[in-house]
Design an enzyme around this catalytic site. Structure first.
Site, PDB file in Angstrom:
ATOM      1  N   CYS A   2     -49.456  61.193 -42.750  1.00 31.57           N
ATOM      2  CA  CYS A   2     -50.002  61.787 -43.954  1.00 31.57           C
ATOM      3  C   CYS A   2     -50.273  60.672 -44.956  1.00 31.57           C
ATOM      4  CB  CYS A   2     -49.087  62.805 -44.612  1.00 31.57           C
ATOM      5  SG  CYS A   2     -48.630  64.148 -43.541  1.00 31.57           S
ATOM      6  N   ARG A  27     -54.176  58.123 -41.389  1.00 30.56           N
ATOM      7  CA  ARG A  27     -52.784  58.577 -41.357  1.00 30.56           C
ATOM      8  C   ARG A  27     -52.649  60.045 -40.992  1.00 30.56           C
ATOM      9  NH1 ARG A  27     -49.608  54.600 -44.696  1.00 30.56           N
ATOM     10  NH2 ARG A  27     -47.842  55.948 -44.385  1.00 30.56           N
ATOM     11  N   TRP A  74     -51.107  65.221 -41.522  1.00 30.91           N
ATOM     12  CA  TRP A  74     -50.826  65.268 -40.089  1.00 30.91           C
ATOM     13  C   TRP A  74     -49.682  66.260 -39.970  1.00 30.91           C
ATOM     14  CZ3 TRP A  74     -46.499  64.131 -37.039  1.00 30.91           C
ATOM     15  CH2 TRP A  74     -46.739  64.034 -35.678  1.00 30.91           C
ATOM     16  N   ASN A  98     -45.268  63.091 -48.175  1.00 29.98           N
ATOM     17  CA  ASN A  98     -45.378  62.417 -46.886  1.00 29.98           C
ATOM     18  C   ASN A  98     -43.970  62.293 -46.330  1.00 29.98           C
ATOM     19  OD1 ASN A  98     -46.137  60.815 -44.770  1.00 29.98           O
ATOM     20  ND2 ASN A  98     -46.355  58.946 -45.987  1.00 29.98           N
ATOM     21  N   GLY A  99     -43.744  62.700 -45.070  1.00 31.79           N
ATOM     22  CA  GLY A  99     -42.405  62.582 -44.487  1.00 31.79           C
ATOM     23  C   GLY A  99     -41.891  63.930 -44.025  1.00 31.79           C
ATOM     24  N   GLU A 461     -50.090  50.801 -20.279  1.00 26.13           N
ATOM     25  CA  GLU A 461     -50.931  50.812 -21.476  1.00 26.13           C
ATOM     26  C   GLU A 461     -52.294  51.459 -21.182  1.00 26.13           C
ATOM     27  OE1 GLU A 461     -50.501  50.603 -24.485  1.00 26.13           O
ATOM     28  OE2 GLU A 461     -52.441  50.102 -25.364  1.00 26.13           O
ATOM     29  N   LYS A 465     -53.826  54.771 -23.037  1.00 25.71           N
ATOM     30  CA  LYS A 465     -55.139  54.795 -23.715  1.00 25.71           C
ATOM     31  C   LYS A 465     -55.943  55.995 -23.242  1.00 25.71           C
ATOM     32  CE  LYS A 465     -54.538  52.753 -26.261  1.00 25.71           C
ATOM     33  NZ  LYS A 465     -53.671  51.782 -26.852  1.00 25.71           N
ATOM     34  N   GLU A 468     -54.522  59.393 -24.347  1.00 28.71           N
ATOM     35  CA  GLU A 468     -54.521  59.513 -25.804  1.00 28.71           C
ATOM     36  C   GLU A 468     -55.880  59.961 -26.354  1.00 28.71           C
ATOM     37  OE1 GLU A 468     -53.858  55.737 -27.705  1.00 28.71           O
ATOM     38  OE2 GLU A 468     -53.205  56.661 -29.566  1.00 28.71           O
ATOM     39  N   HIS A 484     -42.147  56.598  -3.996  1.00 27.95           N
ATOM     40  CA  HIS A 484     -40.857  57.261  -4.231  1.00 27.95           C
ATOM     41  C   HIS A 484     -41.043  58.629  -4.897  1.00 27.95           C
ATOM     42  CE1 HIS A 484     -38.578  53.871  -2.818  1.00 27.95           C
ATOM     43  NE2 HIS A 484     -39.314  53.071  -3.569  1.00 27.95           N
ATOM     44  N   LYS A 580     -52.863  57.374 -36.964  1.00 25.88           N
ATOM     45  CA  LYS A 580     -52.744  55.938 -36.724  1.00 25.88           C
ATOM     46  C   LYS A 580     -51.322  55.429 -36.970  1.00 25.88           C
ATOM     47  CE  LYS A 580     -54.364  51.840 -35.846  1.00 25.88           C
ATOM     48  NZ  LYS A 580     -54.457  51.576 -34.392  1.00 25.88           N
TER      49      LYS A 580
END
Ligand code: M6R
Length: 585
Positions: A2, A27, A74, A98-99, A461, A465, A468, A484, A580
């Site tokens: 946020c 954010r 967010w 925010n939080g 990674e 990507k 996401e 396995h 982000k």
């Protein structure tokens, strides 16, 4: 997460706050809203769902207002709809937050109010209202807003940065915070607040609030009080300029940022020549144990760091997820070093992990891309990657920079020459991949990324990507692990992407390729070796030192994810449900 932005000064408060929210949109972008004071001194609220741009249609930019606070959300508590969107309000207060208020349920049950939203934030508005009423009933003197805030602040648990407007005194913005960043800035006859210092431009004074501080902000002044309401003389902080690497236009931030990788690497290479970098590289050897912490992509960079430091320093290095490290029984003391990696420098889990490490006496090295961030203030040693701001939610150039930084540290600590041919090689690779037809894999439904050692990190990674920004299910595996369990998932609908850059274990990953091909999977190999010519799908990497090839091998995978996202008609810069900077735990 946020973003909070506020302005007090001339008439254009709505314009300034809208503009600031656009810069903070990375954010969170579920919904946004502004509370402002109109020309009659009345508090008005505007809200909108989706991107900040949607708010534009609801704002009358000709309307004169000298004070406004805004928020881009967010969602944590309650879905992104108008009732849950900030600003939240009670009879005398409008606020943005925010939080997370961890004890919001307890507070909600104690407060005798009707709640209109599912948010934890509305509880703050009602708590302020309750304290306002209590004070008014117990005193016939003029009641102090600072006391109302303090009494409320004392009851809140969790992480929060809050900005509010008080109906009885609409000439000021009030802010307070705990475990969530908030910056105040001043110019001639105007003041700003923001959850990110980099969203504020051209001010001559900047202050960062400490936990439990309360500030009263007017157009001409900033008064900051400690938790006992003593006026304090806060030291100004310096805002370091951010480096916007290229002004060249790209369709998306993510594409721009991938294409900035070569310049980003150049910047880091310059950092390697500094005394600070040299001293840190020598210092790290003195520590008994080294643990690297981070989240998501930064955690993957840390895994690379573990491999390269273990190889060069010849000692055990630990790599941990910040979100686990902060809760587990850590055996750590003053002889140890904890390295925190973070693009934003604001990730709540990594901040807590570093605070925990410090509380045990360990030293902290922060590797971040964001000069004025919270983590920089926790650091005993600091390396700024200086790769320029990254706005795409998917971390790309920052990941590559983190890896190169860790490689540089490992090299210098053993007096090994740092390879810089990777800079030109990255340029060459970017040109080459432009020709690659990723579209041929778009009919695949399952994606597995495999590799060993350094290449396993690239596999993790690459899979992150893709999932996401494309919302397809993808998994990264150490190549030896497939058999396995996961091999049962492999069939003709699968694409297996094998990263093979390490000569000593090349043959082993080739075995894994045979195994998945035998089960009908299509295979794409990312490699610098010539042994794979007979395969249909190869992306050839430039021939450079193996230990640093992880900088290059991820680039095709970032572009693969980017193209896949576009192909699905998505916006790779703003994947759903994400933001982000993850400033909640
Ligand atoms: O700002 P940080 O590097 O601390 O962020 C950590 C993660 O949230 C971040 O890397 C995330 O995993 C990326 N969006 C992945 O692309």
């Amino acid at each position: 997460m946020c973003g909070i932005y506020g302005y007090i000064g001339k008439e254009k408060a709505l314009f300034h706050v809208f503009d600031g929210l656009k810069r903070l949109e990375y954010r969170g972008y579920d919904s946004s809203g502004i509370a402002y004071v109109d020309k009659n001194g009345k508090i008005k609220i505007i809200k909108s769902i989706g991107e900040v741009e949607n708010l534009k249609n609801k704002i009358n930019f000709c309307e004169k207002s000298n004070l406004a606070i805004g928020h881009t959300r967010w969602a944590t508590h309650g879905k992104p709809d108008i009732k849950n969107c900030h600003p939240h309000f009670s009879e005398h207060f409008a606020l943005v937050h925010n939080g997370i208020i961890e004890n919001y349920k307890d507070l909600k049950s104690q407060l005798n109010y009707k709640f209109y939203s599912e948010t934890d934030t509305e509880v703050i508005a009602k708590l302020l209202e309750e304290n306002y009423k209590k004070l008014i009933n117990n005193s016939n003197k003029e009641i102090s807003i600072l006391n109302i805030i303090k009494n409320s602040l004392d009851k809140l648990k969790g992480s929060f940065a809050v900005a509010l407007i008080y109906k009885n005194n609409p000439q000021n913005i009030y802010v307070f915070k705990k475990n969530s960043p908030l910056v105040i800035a001043k110019n001639n006859q105007e003041s700003f607040i923001s959850s990110d210092i980099n969203a504020i431009n051209n001010c001559f004074e900047y202050y960062s609030l400490s936990d439990m501080d309360i500030a009263e902000i007017g157009e001409n002044y900033i008064k900051i009080y400690d938790e006992n309401l003593n006026l304090i003389n806060k030291k100004k902080i310096k805002k370091k300029a951010l480096n916007y690497l290229t002004s060249k236009k790209y369709s998306h931030n993510m594409l721009k940022e991938i294409n900035e990788i070569p310049i980003a690497l150049e910047h880091i290479y310059k950092e390697f020549q500094t005394k600070n970098f040299f001293n840190i590289s020598k210092k790290i050897k003195e520590y008994k144990n080294i643990t690297i912490v981070g989240c998501g992509t930064a955690y993957h960079a840390g895994l690379y760091g573990k491999y390269i430091l273990e190889k060069y320093l010849n000692k055990k290095i630990y790599s941990e997820l910040s979100s686990e490290f902060k809760y587990k029984n850590i055996i750590i003391n003053k002889n140890d070093l904890v390295i925190g990696i973070s693009q934003s420098g604001e990730t709540a889990d990594t901040i807590s992990a570093l605070e925990r490490a410090k509380s045990k006496g360990a030293s902290v090295l922060v590797i971040t891309n964001t000069p004025n961030s919270t983590m920089t203030r926790l650091a005993d040693y600091l390396i700024i990657c200086n790769t320029g701001p990254e706005f795409g939610v998917a971390a790309t150039k920052s990941y590559v920079s983190q890896i190169y930084t860790l490689y540089g540290l490992a090299c210098l600590s053993i007096n090994k020459k740092i390879n810089n041919s990777v800079i030109n090689s990255s340029k060459k690779l970017l040109k080459e991949i432009d020709k690659f037809e990723f579209c041929k894999f778009y009919n695949k439904e399952k994606f597995f990324f495999i590799g060993r050692l350094f290449d396993s990190v690239t596999a993790f990674e690459g899979a992150l990507k893709l999932k996401e920004i494309s919302y397809v299910h993808s998994e990264g595996y150490c190549a030896g692990e497939l058999k396995h369990g996961t091999l049962s998932l492999i069939d003709e609908k699968s694409l297996v992407i094998a990263i093979i850059t390490q000569d000593s274990i090349k043959e082993k990953t080739i075995n894994a390729i045979h195994e998945v091909k035998a089960r009908g999977a299509e295979v794409l190999v990312i490699t610098q070796f010539k042994d794979f010519k007979q395969l249909d799908n190869i992306i050839e990497l430039p021939l450079i030192e193996e230990d640093i090839l992880s900088v290059l091998s991820i680039i095709p995978l970032q572009l693969f994810a980017f193209n896949f996202s576009l192909m699905k008609g998505l916006n790779p810069d703003k994947p759903r449900n994400l933001a982000k900077s993850v400033t909640v735990e």
